[in-house]
Design an enzyme around this catalytic site. Structure first.
Site, PDB file in Angstrom:
ATOM      1  N   HIS A 157       9.621 -17.804   7.849  1.00 25.81           N
ATOM      2  CA  HIS A 157      10.937 -17.391   7.229  1.00 25.81           C
ATOM      3  C   HIS A 157      11.735 -16.170   7.818  1.00 25.81           C
ATOM      4  O   HIS A 157      12.779 -15.789   7.624  1.00 25.81           O
ATOM      5  CB  HIS A 157      10.564 -16.796   5.843  1.00 25.81           C
ATOM      6  CG  HIS A 157      10.218 -18.110   5.076  1.00 25.81           C
ATOM      7  ND1 HIS A 157      11.309 -18.587   4.017  1.00 25.81           N
ATOM      8  CD2 HIS A 157       9.181 -18.789   4.852  1.00 25.81           C
ATOM      9  CE1 HIS A 157      10.687 -19.289   3.337  1.00 25.81           C
ATOM     10  NE2 HIS A 157       9.290 -19.701   3.729  1.00 25.81           N
ATOM     11  N   ASP A 366      17.256  -9.940  10.984  1.00 26.61           N
ATOM     12  CA  ASP A 366      16.933 -10.799   9.574  1.00 26.61           C
ATOM     13  C   ASP A 366      16.675 -12.193  10.008  1.00 26.61           C
ATOM     14  O   ASP A 366      17.449 -12.889  10.872  1.00 26.61           O
ATOM     15  CB  ASP A 366      17.945 -10.538   8.637  1.00 26.61           C
ATOM     16  CG  ASP A 366      17.186 -10.555   7.263  1.00 26.61           C
ATOM     17  OD1 ASP A 366      16.308 -11.392   6.872  1.00 26.61           O
ATOM     18  OD2 ASP A 366      18.073  -9.933   6.367  1.00 26.61           O
TER      19      ASP A 366
HETATM   20  P1  ADQ Z   1      13.715 -11.395   2.379  1.00 30.64           P
HETATM   21  O1  ADQ Z   1      13.442 -10.351   3.357  1.00 30.64           O
HETATM   22  O2  ADQ Z   1      13.320 -10.806   0.854  1.00 30.64           O
HETATM   23  O3  ADQ Z   1      13.397 -12.821   2.702  1.00 30.64           O
HETATM   24  P2  ADQ Z   1      16.551 -12.068   1.744  1.00 30.64           P
HETATM   25  O4  ADQ Z   1      16.971 -13.294   2.439  1.00 30.64           O
HETATM   26  O5  ADQ Z   1      17.743 -11.256   1.863  1.00 30.64           O
HETATM   27  O6  ADQ Z   1      15.494 -11.210   2.288  1.00 30.64           O
HETATM   28  O7  ADQ Z   1      16.220 -12.443   0.257  1.00 30.64           O
HETATM   29  C1  ADQ Z   1      16.178 -11.205  -0.650  1.00 30.64           C
HETATM   30  C2  ADQ Z   1      15.867 -11.963  -2.277  1.00 30.64           C
HETATM   31  O8  ADQ Z   1      15.938 -10.868  -2.993  1.00 30.64           O
HETATM   32  C3  ADQ Z   1      17.619 -12.280  -2.297  1.00 30.64           C
HETATM   33  O9  ADQ Z   1      17.537 -13.406  -3.155  1.00 30.64           O
HETATM   34  C4  ADQ Z   1      18.140 -11.210  -3.446  1.00 30.64           C
HETATM   35  O10 ADQ Z   1      18.759 -11.571  -4.310  1.00 30.64           O
HETATM   36  C5  ADQ Z   1      16.698 -10.579  -3.856  1.00 30.64           C
HETATM   37  N1  ADQ Z   1      16.754  -9.272  -4.210  1.00 30.64           N
HETATM   38  C6  ADQ Z   1      17.285  -8.357  -3.544  1.00 30.64           C
HETATM   39  N2  ADQ Z   1      17.320  -7.101  -3.998  1.00 30.64           N
HETATM   40  C7  ADQ Z   1      17.168  -7.427  -5.403  1.00 30.64           C
HETATM   41  C8  ADQ Z   1      17.205  -6.586  -6.720  1.00 30.64           C
HETATM   42  N3  ADQ Z   1      17.319  -5.293  -6.521  1.00 30.64           N
HETATM   43  N4  ADQ Z   1      16.954  -7.331  -7.696  1.00 30.64           N
HETATM   44  C9  ADQ Z   1      16.821  -8.638  -7.628  1.00 30.64           C
HETATM   45  N5  ADQ Z   1      16.766  -9.385  -6.690  1.00 30.64           N
HETATM   46  C10 ADQ Z   1      17.207  -8.869  -5.462  1.00 30.64           C
HETATM   47  C11 ADQ Z   1      12.836 -13.397   3.673  1.00 30.64           C
HETATM   48  C12 ADQ Z   1      13.262 -13.099   5.195  1.00 30.64           C
HETATM   49  C13 ADQ Z   1      14.795 -13.582   5.150  1.00 30.64           C
HETATM   50  C14 ADQ Z   1      14.908 -14.982   4.583  1.00 30.64           C
HETATM   51  C15 ADQ Z   1      14.083 -15.138   3.379  1.00 30.64           C
HETATM   52  C16 ADQ Z   1      14.137 -16.683   3.154  1.00 30.64           C
HETATM   53  O11 ADQ Z   1      13.072 -11.864   5.557  1.00 30.64           O
HETATM   54  O12 ADQ Z   1      15.361 -13.357   6.510  1.00 30.64           O
HETATM   55  O13 ADQ Z   1      16.555 -15.333   4.375  1.00 30.64           O
HETATM   56  O14 ADQ Z   1      12.686 -14.632   3.392  1.00 30.64           O
HETATM   57  O15 ADQ Z   1      13.503 -17.411   4.104  1.00 30.64           O
END
Ligand code: ADQ
Length: 510
Positions: A157, A366
């Site tokens: 991921h 990311d």
């Molecule tokens: P993450 O590093 O967690 O995932 P991201 O892809 O941005 O990063 O996903 C974060 C998720 O958490 C989003 O769905 C977002 O809405 C949710 N989130 C963030 N802050 C929040 C809050 N305050 N309240 C509720 N929800 C919140 C890892 C990798 C990424 C990759 C994903 C999926 O680091 O690069 O995109 O996996 O493969």
């Protein structure tokens, strides 16, 4: 065929829980439901007798959840240690933050061995196994050592760095070599695929033919599968949440009045570039004083991994920088930056994205970044906001119609915020339509199907799964009362994330 998913953390859903929120967990659950399956991993709990205790199981419909606890020593070495203090920074190109310890590496291998042993006892001959993320890289090799011949896939991921970076990790050749135990290795972007293939060649002497990589007697395939979100569900949530004026939306309306809103949403993690983003917003207000009092930044950043020292330091830094900028730039009736360190419901997030004129997604590195996709999915098609997106997010490979920035350049990000706020509506709509078409055509359902089809074809001649067929859902024709607007243009070049997208000017992260 039965599907077996393995991931570091497994949450057993409540019996009453409805799969309404969308997202990866729900998409995987749906895949398991349709095939029947097993989901195995860490319960998130720590228990000193964990190593000898039997796996705990729970049945939900056609899916069996099987979880094991970790001992505190296992959690410290495998999870907090090698996974999050060595692999996480290393994979995000942060050699300076990478801390290696042999004891932690041993602990990481030990948990992978224990997972393999537990899993073997539950496997059936025709199971297809899908393993997720960097905590479990050597799991397939451990399964093979125990005689497992089933099809095994892996999805990574987070980014995969060039071999010059990855090679700095002690035992990097051994670890990367275990990738060959998989039949299919999925990564987010073509750049990650090229880096991983290059690493396999340089560090474990692999021979390479296109996406096929041979290490010794084993052959694997490394391919990019850009992950998506449940676009349709998110769009509906956003429209409904604004109409119903849920509490955060109402309160934001009251506190902001007519002021414009710039939003950032991230786990509090150094890879997300939160502190440089706050500095960039400060720079924007200093360079463009006419915006002072007229716009605010809302940064939502729930703490994560707070037991890792670098995360506690980031928590302190973000408070300090926001405090300094508010003190120097704020007025008695206007606070430029709000940092809120808590998690919100999907509903509330969707509504806040839609209320924001600018989505500021500026990670230093990311894998994909789902927030960029959620922000676009949540926009009002008749009056959409503008996405400012780091070129170092995997999402930039697909979302070249965002304002692409270098997050290390505070002035460039500040200028992009100004450009976004001043952008005429016609251009905002044009960019939004293209972005929406891309994320809708490569949503989470498409991703799951495409990966699983490639996994079941792995070893056989390659086939590609066509993107979703049937009438395209146009955000213009929503049944839930979104304002109508002209139909989305059909643009084959961007409706499918194809290899050549990576080379498009303005959307390359290198
Ligand atoms: P993450 O590093 O967690 O995932 P991201 O892809 O941005 O990063 O996903 C974060 C998720 O958490 C989003 O769905 C977002 O809405 C949710 N989130 C963030 N802050 C929040 C809050 N305050 N309240 C509720 N929800 C919140 C890892 C990798 C990424 C990759 C994903 C999926 O680091 O690069 O995109 O996996 O493969």
């Amino acid at each position: 065929m039965r599907l077996v998913i393995v991931s570091n953390r497994v949450t057993i859903p409540d019996r009453s829980e409805k799969a309404a929120a969308g997202g990866l967990a729900v998409a995987l659950r749906e895949a398991l439901d349709s095939h029947g399956g097993l989901w195995f991993g860490w319960s998130g709990e720590v228990a000193e007798n964990a190593a000898g205790a039997p796996v705990k199981t729970a049945q939900r419909g056609k899916v069996t959840y099987a979880v094991t606890d970790l001992t505190s020593a296992e959690r410290d070495s495998y999870y907090l240690g090698f996974s999050n203090r060595a692999l996480w920074p290393l994979m995000h190109y942060r050699l300076g933050l990478t801390e290696f310890s042999r004891t932690e590496y041993e602990g990481y291998l030990g948990v992978n061995r224990r997972f393999a042993k537990a899993l073997v006892a539950m496997l059936q001959p025709d199971d297809v196994i899908w393993i997720h993320d960097y905590h479990l890289i050597p799991l397939a090799a451990e399964l093979r050592r125990r005689g497992v011949t089933n099809r095994i896939g892996y999805f990574h991921h987070i980014p995969w760095p060039p071999s010059e970076v990855f090679g700095a990790l002690p035992f990097s050749s051994t670890l990367i070599g275990t990738m060959a135990a998989y039949d299919l290795v999925g990564v987010q972007t073509e750049i990650d695929a090229a880096n991983l293939i290059g690493g396999l060649r340089a560090l474990s002497g692999a021979s390479v033919d296109g996406d096929r990589v041979r290490v010794g007697r084993r052959q694997t395939s490394v391919q990019a599968f850009p992950i998506g979100i449940d676009v349709e569900a998110f769009r509906k949530l956003a429209a409904a949440s604004v109409r119903a004026a849920t509490l955060p939306i109402k309160t934001t309306r009251e506190t902001l009045g007519e002021r414009k809103l710039v939003i950032g949403v991230d786990r509090l993690d150094y890879s997300k570039g939160i502190v440089p983003r706050l500095e960039a917003f400060g720079q924007f207000l200093r360079s463009h004083p006419e915006h002072r009092g007229r716009v605010g930044l809302l940064q939502i950043a729930p703490p994560s991994r707070s037991e890792v020292p670098e995360y506690a330091e980031l928590d302190r830094q973000s408070d300090e920088v926001a405090g300094r900028l508010n003190a120097t730039l704020g007025e008695f009736d206007w606070t430029p930056i709000r940092v809120v360190k808590k998690a919100y419901s999907r509903n509330a997030l969707a509504g806040l994205y839609r209320r924001a004129q600018v989505g500021l997604v500026t990670p230093m590195r990311d894998g994909m970044n789902l927030v960029a996709k959620e922000y676009v999915a949540a926009q009002d098609p008749a009056d959409p906001g503008v996405l400012v997106l780091s070129r170092f997010a995997g999402a930039a490979q697909q979302m070249g119609e965002a304002l692409i920035v270098n997050p290390f350049d505070t002035h460039e990000v500040a200028d992009a915020i100004r450009t976004a706020l001043a952008m005429p509506k016609s251009e905002r709509i044009r960019r939004f339509e293209r972005l929406y078409a891309v994320i809708d055509a490569s949503d989470i359902g498409w991703w799951t199907q495409r990966y699983l089809a490639a996994l079941s074809n792995s070893g056989a001649p390659r086939q590609t799964t066509p993107p979703k067929t049937g009438p395209r859902r146009s955000p213009a024709k929503s049944a839930d009362g979104d304002r109508p607007r002209k139909p989305v243009k059909t643009m084959p070049a961007v409706t499918k994330p194809r290899r050549e997208r990576a080379a498009q000017p303005g959307s390359s992260p290198h």
